[in-house]
Design a protein around this motif. Structure first.
Motif, PDB file in Angstrom:
ATOM      1  N   LEU A 421       0.831  -1.207   0.000  1.00 13.89           N
ATOM      2  CA  LEU A 421       0.000   0.000   0.000  1.00 13.89           C
ATOM      3  C   LEU A 421       0.865   1.256   0.000  1.00 13.89           C
ATOM      4  O   LEU A 421       0.555   2.236  -0.697  1.00 13.89           O
ATOM      5  N   ALA A 422       1.936   1.234   0.773  1.00 10.78           N
ATOM      6  CA  ALA A 422       2.838   2.392   0.823  1.00 10.78           C
ATOM      7  C   ALA A 422       3.474   2.643  -0.540  1.00 10.78           C
ATOM      8  O   ALA A 422       3.588   3.795  -0.990  1.00 10.78           O
ATOM      9  N   ARG A 423       3.881   1.590  -1.230  1.00 12.30           N
ATOM     10  CA  ARG A 423       4.482   1.747  -2.566  1.00 12.30           C
ATOM     11  C   ARG A 423       3.457   2.281  -3.565  1.00 12.30           C
ATOM     12  O   ARG A 423       3.757   3.163  -4.373  1.00 12.30           O
ATOM     13  N   ARG A 424       2.253   1.732  -3.497  1.00  9.63           N
ATOM     14  CA  ARG A 424       1.204   2.183  -4.414  1.00  9.63           C
ATOM     15  C   ARG A 424       0.880   3.655  -4.186  1.00  9.63           C
ATOM     16  O   ARG A 424       0.681   4.419  -5.142  1.00  9.63           O
ATOM     17  N   ALA A 425       0.812   4.052  -2.914  1.00  9.95           N
ATOM     18  CA  ALA A 425       0.518   5.453  -2.591  1.00  9.95           C
ATOM     19  C   ALA A 425       1.578   6.380  -3.179  1.00  9.95           C
ATOM     20  O   ALA A 425       1.260   7.420  -3.767  1.00  9.95           O
ATOM     21  N   LYS A 426       2.851   5.992  -3.031  1.00  7.48           N
ATOM     22  CA  LYS A 426       3.949   6.842  -3.533  1.00  7.48           C
ATOM     23  C   LYS A 426       3.931   6.916  -5.059  1.00  7.48           C
ATOM     24  O   LYS A 426       4.121   7.996  -5.647  1.00  7.48           O
ATOM     25  N   THR A 427       3.677   5.798  -5.719  1.00  8.13           N
ATOM     26  CA  THR A 427       3.632   5.784  -7.187  1.00  8.13           C
ATOM     27  C   THR A 427       2.525   6.691  -7.712  1.00  8.13           C
ATOM     28  O   THR A 427       2.734   7.489  -8.634  1.00  8.13           O
ATOM     29  N   LEU A 428       1.346   6.593  -7.114  1.00 10.37           N
ATOM     30  CA  LEU A 428       0.224   7.411  -7.561  1.00 10.37           C
ATOM     31  C   LEU A 428       0.439   8.885  -7.217  1.00 10.37           C
ATOM     32  O   LEU A 428       0.112   9.776  -8.013  1.00 10.37           O
ATOM     33  N   GLU A 429       0.988   9.136  -6.042  1.00  7.57           N
ATOM     34  CA  GLU A 429       1.303  10.519  -5.646  1.00  7.57           C
ATOM     35  C   GLU A 429       2.244  11.164  -6.660  1.00  7.57           C
ATOM     36  O   GLU A 429       2.007  12.296  -7.130  1.00  7.57           O
ATOM     37  N   ASP A 430       3.297  10.457  -7.025  1.00  7.12           N
ATOM     38  CA  ASP A 430       4.255  10.986  -8.010  1.00  7.12           C
ATOM     39  C   ASP A 430       3.588  11.185  -9.372  1.00  7.12           C
ATOM     40  O   ASP A 430       3.857  12.173 -10.071  1.00  7.12           O
ATOM     41  N   ALA A 431       2.720  10.251  -9.746  1.00  3.18           N
ATOM     42  CA  ALA A 431       2.039  10.358 -11.038  1.00  3.18           C
ATOM     43  C   ALA A 431       1.146  11.587 -11.089  1.00  3.18           C
ATOM     44  O   ALA A 431       1.137  12.326 -12.087  1.00  3.18           O
ATOM     45  N   PHE A 432       0.406  11.813 -10.030  1.00  3.49           N
ATOM     46  CA  PHE A 432      -0.470  12.989 -10.010  1.00  3.49           C
ATOM     47  C   PHE A 432       0.337  14.283 -10.096  1.00  3.49           C
ATOM     48  O   PHE A 432      -0.024  15.217 -10.821  1.00  3.49           O
ATOM     49  N   ASN A 433       1.420  14.331  -9.357  1.00  2.00           N
ATOM     50  CA  ASN A 433       2.229  15.555  -9.344  1.00  2.00           C
ATOM     51  C   ASN A 433       2.957  15.801 -10.665  1.00  2.00           C
ATOM     52  O   ASN A 433       3.461  16.900 -10.897  1.00  2.00           O
ATOM     53  N   SER A 434       3.016  14.794 -11.520  1.00  2.00           N
ATOM     54  CA  SER A 434       3.651  14.967 -12.827  1.00  2.00           C
ATOM     55  C   SER A 434       2.670  15.500 -13.882  1.00  2.00           C
ATOM     56  O   SER A 434       3.086  15.882 -14.977  1.00  2.00           O
ATOM     57  N   LEU A 435       1.375  15.553 -13.543  1.00  2.26           N
ATOM     58  CA  LEU A 435       0.369  15.990 -14.504  1.00  2.26           C
ATOM     59  C   LEU A 435       0.260  17.513 -14.523  1.00  2.26           C
ATOM     60  O   LEU A 435       0.355  18.165 -13.472  1.00  2.26           O
ATOM     61  N   GLU A 436       0.025  18.056 -15.684  1.00  3.94           N
ATOM     62  CA  GLU A 436      -0.145  19.496 -15.833  1.00  3.94           C
ATOM     63  C   GLU A 436      -1.341  19.976 -15.001  1.00  3.94           C
ATOM     64  O   GLU A 436      -2.441  19.418 -15.079  1.00  3.94           O
ATOM     65  N   GLY A 437      -1.123  20.993 -14.169  1.00  2.00           N
ATOM     66  CA  GLY A 437      -2.201  21.594 -13.405  1.00  2.00           C
ATOM     67  C   GLY A 437      -2.703  20.787 -12.233  1.00  2.00           C
ATOM     68  O   GLY A 437      -3.734  21.114 -11.640  1.00  2.00           O
ATOM     69  N   VAL A 438      -1.978  19.714 -11.861  1.00  2.00           N
ATOM     70  CA  VAL A 438      -2.402  18.864 -10.750  1.00  2.00           C
ATOM     71  C   VAL A 438      -1.358  18.902  -9.644  1.00  2.00           C
ATOM     72  O   VAL A 438      -0.158  18.805  -9.913  1.00  2.00           O
ATOM     73  N   THR A 439      -1.795  19.067  -8.413  1.00  4.89           N
ATOM     74  CA  THR A 439      -0.912  18.979  -7.242  1.00  4.89           C
ATOM     75  C   THR A 439      -1.520  18.001  -6.256  1.00  4.89           C
ATOM     76  O   THR A 439      -2.746  17.942  -6.099  1.00  4.89           O
ATOM     77  N   CYS A 440      -0.665  17.240  -5.597  1.00  2.00           N
ATOM     78  CA  CYS A 440      -1.148  16.203  -4.680  1.00  2.00           C
ATOM     79  C   CYS A 440      -0.276  16.170  -3.439  1.00  2.00           C
ATOM     80  O   CYS A 440       0.953  16.005  -3.536  1.00  2.00           O
ATOM     81  N   ASN A 441      -0.899  16.330  -2.278  1.00  2.36           N
ATOM     82  CA  ASN A 441      -0.157  16.236  -1.026  1.00  2.36           C
ATOM     83  C   ASN A 441       0.281  14.795  -0.760  1.00  2.36           C
ATOM     84  O   ASN A 441      -0.283  13.836  -1.306  1.00  2.36           O
ATOM     85  N   LYS A 442       1.258  14.667   0.106  1.00  2.00           N
ATOM     86  CA  LYS A 442       1.813  13.366   0.446  1.00  2.00           C
ATOM     87  C   LYS A 442       0.768  12.483   1.120  1.00  2.00           C
ATOM     88  O   LYS A 442       0.001  12.947   1.966  1.00  2.00           O
ATOM     89  N   ALA A 443       0.753  11.233   0.735  1.00  2.00           N
ATOM     90  CA  ALA A 443      -0.149  10.264   1.373  1.00  2.00           C
ATOM     91  C   ALA A 443       0.551   9.717   2.612  1.00  2.00           C
ATOM     92  O   ALA A 443       1.401   8.835   2.527  1.00  2.00           O
ATOM     93  N   GLU A 444       0.198  10.256   3.769  1.00  2.00           N
ATOM     94  CA  GLU A 444       0.815   9.801   5.019  1.00  2.00           C
ATOM     95  C   GLU A 444       0.118   8.571   5.577  1.00  2.00           C
ATOM     96  O   GLU A 444       0.740   7.755   6.266  1.00  2.00           O
ATOM     97  N   GLY A 445      -1.172   8.440   5.290  1.00  2.00           N
ATOM     98  CA  GLY A 445      -1.924   7.318   5.835  1.00  2.00           C
ATOM     99  C   GLY A 445      -3.247   7.141   5.120  1.00  2.00           C
ATOM    100  O   GLY A 445      -3.497   7.742   4.075  1.00  2.00           O
ATOM    101  N   ALA A 446      -4.097   6.292   5.683  1.00  2.00           N
ATOM    102  CA  ALA A 446      -5.404   5.912   5.126  1.00  2.00           C
ATOM    103  C   ALA A 446      -5.227   5.206   3.785  1.00  2.00           C
ATOM    104  O   ALA A 446      -4.209   4.544   3.563  1.00  2.00           O
ATOM    105  N   MET A 447      -6.170   5.359   2.871  1.00  2.00           N
ATOM    106  CA  MET A 447      -6.161   4.577   1.619  1.00  2.00           C
ATOM    107  C   MET A 447      -6.411   5.448   0.396  1.00  2.00           C
ATOM    108  O   MET A 447      -6.804   4.934  -0.650  1.00  2.00           O
ATOM    109  N   TYR A 448      -6.180   6.762   0.520  1.00  2.00           N
ATOM    110  CA  TYR A 448      -6.629   7.654  -0.540  1.00  2.00           C
ATOM    111  C   TYR A 448      -5.625   8.769  -0.819  1.00  2.00           C
ATOM    112  O   TYR A 448      -4.822   9.138   0.030  1.00  2.00           O
ATOM    113  N   LEU A 449      -5.762   9.320  -2.032  1.00  2.00           N
ATOM    114  CA  LEU A 449      -5.104  10.559  -2.403  1.00  2.00           C
ATOM    115  C   LEU A 449      -6.196  11.520  -2.855  1.00  2.00           C
ATOM    116  O   LEU A 449      -7.219  11.095  -3.419  1.00  2.00           O
TER     117      LEU A 449
END
Length: 532
Positions: A421-449
């Motif tokens: 889950l931690a790896r998946r969160a980091k991969t998706l977090e990085d993917a969102f932050n690479s998109l034009e006009g999208v910003t995503c805070n760090k996933a510290e816990g739970a199951m969502y971004l």
């Protein structure tokens, strides 16, 4: 006689369908279907408006109409329709499967249950096999021993029996012991009410707290829509406080005070504060100092603290740890008489993901005996929670220990799920932050971004043209193009003029690259199409 039974069965089925419809918002097509229910076609049952049905959208309880639950809303209905089309006609869309990222439902996305938990459940449900010699080779010794212990605590040794309305006493003893190990402070089994997941416990407390629309509940924005829905159903007022996206979805007590005073000026009596930690949909984990400020605020203002702690096992960053609000308040020197606190836990989340088993509990502290009696009365109306969920709640709070036969396999399964889950969160977090006009805070816990998306005026006007919020418009276009299901941020609440969507981190790890690729390609195309 057979025709009578058949007709009666049809009527019961129709009534059941009506009941299910009442528990989710109706689309216009569903409303038309509901209004044509043959059970209500008699002219003697006509409504005052002249309709041929006894219950219409004009005569239904308006609190039900006001209630919304975004994580199973319009986008998900569309996704299910597309899935049916794919099954009926493979190749009918540009994608070959629907990727559900809308709800925290781990096992529906391939997560396997914890073996020890399921072995104990199986043995408790079918105790006649406990004495068979073959069982010794099929089940671990500690699961067999635990099953015997639990069965000895169940009335009639049958999981099909009703239990005490608060839950089986022996299981509450086990959960209380687990809470004490977790927090380092005593827990009383009489403070525990075992429920069918955390949601019924939340509804129960709202029912007790809300007397009229003049009673308010402080809720975070963004929030899990269970809270807005429950407040609406029980006729209260949601008093919003806003998490600060710029500081990683921080909770500012100064904003709590501001919103409290604003509510008072409108004649609203704030009865309770909801805190979700780790956060849903935002994924932040509160710092201890922040938790102390929240406890102090509730104590000073004399309001109930409703602590949603169902993601307590889901913490992915080494610099943060989960601490229950009960532990925080006791470490501050406050006893039960100082703070009214209700903590919610569920077997649906964590590393276990046993959503369908519907197990959970609330720990209720700081209430007088007279109020406790009323809570017990409300719990008794539902007789009891299901026994399998009760058993799982006890297992979650008392898993295998060092020296038990299942310990090593349990540890491997638990840590494997959480690290993935931690790896998946980091991969998706990085993917969102690479998109034009999208910003995503760090996933510290739970199951969502909960990424924020900047949308052009052209996109906003296109959404308005089809009577959709801009974030819902984006999510709908994403689904139709890729099969990916996100939930619009407007379903959780957000600062006016900002747009978000919620994405779970639950699809299996081998599906994540496909999600990232499909999302990246779609997003580039969408931004180009609607560029001002």
């Amino acid at each position: 006689m057979r025709k009578f039974v058949t007709d009666r069965a049809k009527r019961l089925l129709s009534i059941s369908c009506q009941y299910q419809h009442l528990h989710r918002p109706l689309s216009s097509s569903q409303s038309r279907l509901f209004s044509s229910d043959p059970l209500s076609s008699s002219s003697s049952m006509a409504s005052p408006s002249g309709s041929s049905t006894s219950l219409t959208l004009q005569t239904i309880n308006p609190k039900v109409l006001k209630c919304e639950y975004a994580v199973r809303g319009e986008i998900v209905t569309l996704a299910q329709k597309l899935q049916e089309e794919l099954q009926a006609k493979p190749g009918s869309h540009s994608f070959d499967e629907i990727l559900y990222c809308n709800i925290g439902n781990p096992q529906s996305l391939g997560q396997q249950p914890i073996t020890f938990f399921r072995e104990v459940l199986a043995l408790c449900d079918h105790p006649s096999i406990l004495d068979k010699s073959e069982t010794q080779g099929l089940f671990s010794a500690d699961s067999i021993e635990r099953a015997w212990q639990i069965l000895d605590q169940i009335p009639g040794r049958a999981t099909g029996a009703y239990s005490h309305s608060q839950g089986i006493k022996g299981l509450r003893d086990t959960i209380a012991a687990g809470i004490e190990v977790r927090d380092g402070f005593p827990a009383d089994p009489n403070d525990l009410f075992l429920t069918d997941g955390a949601s019924p416990a939340v509804h129960m407390m709202m029912q007790l707290l809300i007397r009229s629309e003049k009673d308010g509940i402080l809720c975070p924005i963004p929030q899990y829509p269970l809270y807005s829905a429950s407040i609406a159903l029980h006729g209260g007022s949601l008093v919003p406080y806003y998490l600060d996206e710029a500081t990683g979805w921080g909770l500012e007590v100064s904003d709590l005070k501001k919103q409290l005073e604003d509510a008072k000026s409108k004649g609203i009596a704030v009865r309770a504060l909801v805190v979700i930690n780790p956060g849903n949909p935002t994924g932040q984990v509160l710092a201890e100092d922040n938790q102390r400020e929240i406890v102090e605020f509730c104590k000073q203002e004399g309001i109930v603290l409703l602590a949603d702690e169902v993601y307590q096992e889901n913490v992915y960053v080494p610099e943060k740890k989960f601490h229950s609000f009960k532990k925080i308040s006791r470490s501050m020197g406050y006893g039960e008489e100082d703070l009214s606190l209700v903590s919610f836990q569920s077997v649906s989340k964590g590393y276990y993901g046993e959503c369908g088993k519907r197990g959970g509990y609330m720990e209720v502290t700081g209430f007088g005996a007279d109020i406790r009696e009323q809570i017990y009365k409300v719990a008794s109306v539902n007789l009891c929670s299901n026994i399998s969920g009760q058993i799982l709640s006890s297992l979650v709070m008392s898993p295998p220990k060092v020296g038990d036969e299942s310990f090593e396999s349990y540890l491997e399964e638990r840590d494997g799920i959480l690290s993935s889950l931690a790896r998946r969160a980091k991969t998706l977090e990085d993917a969102f932050n690479s998109l034009e006009g999208v910003t995503c805070n760090k996933a510290e816990g739970a199951m969502y971004l909960f990424p924020r998306i900047q949308l052009s005026e052209k996109a906003i006007k296109a959404a308005e043209a089809v009577k959709a919020t801009p974030d819902a418009f984006y999510c709908r276009r994403l689904l139709n193009a890729t099969g990916i299901v996100f939930v619009p941020g407007s379903g959780f609440g957000q600062v006016s003029g900002t747009w978000h969507f919620r994405c779970t981190i639950l699809p299996q790890e081998d599906k994540i690259p496909a999600i990232v690729t499909r999302l990246t390609d779609f997003h580039k195309s969408f931004m180009d199409e609607y560029r001002d």
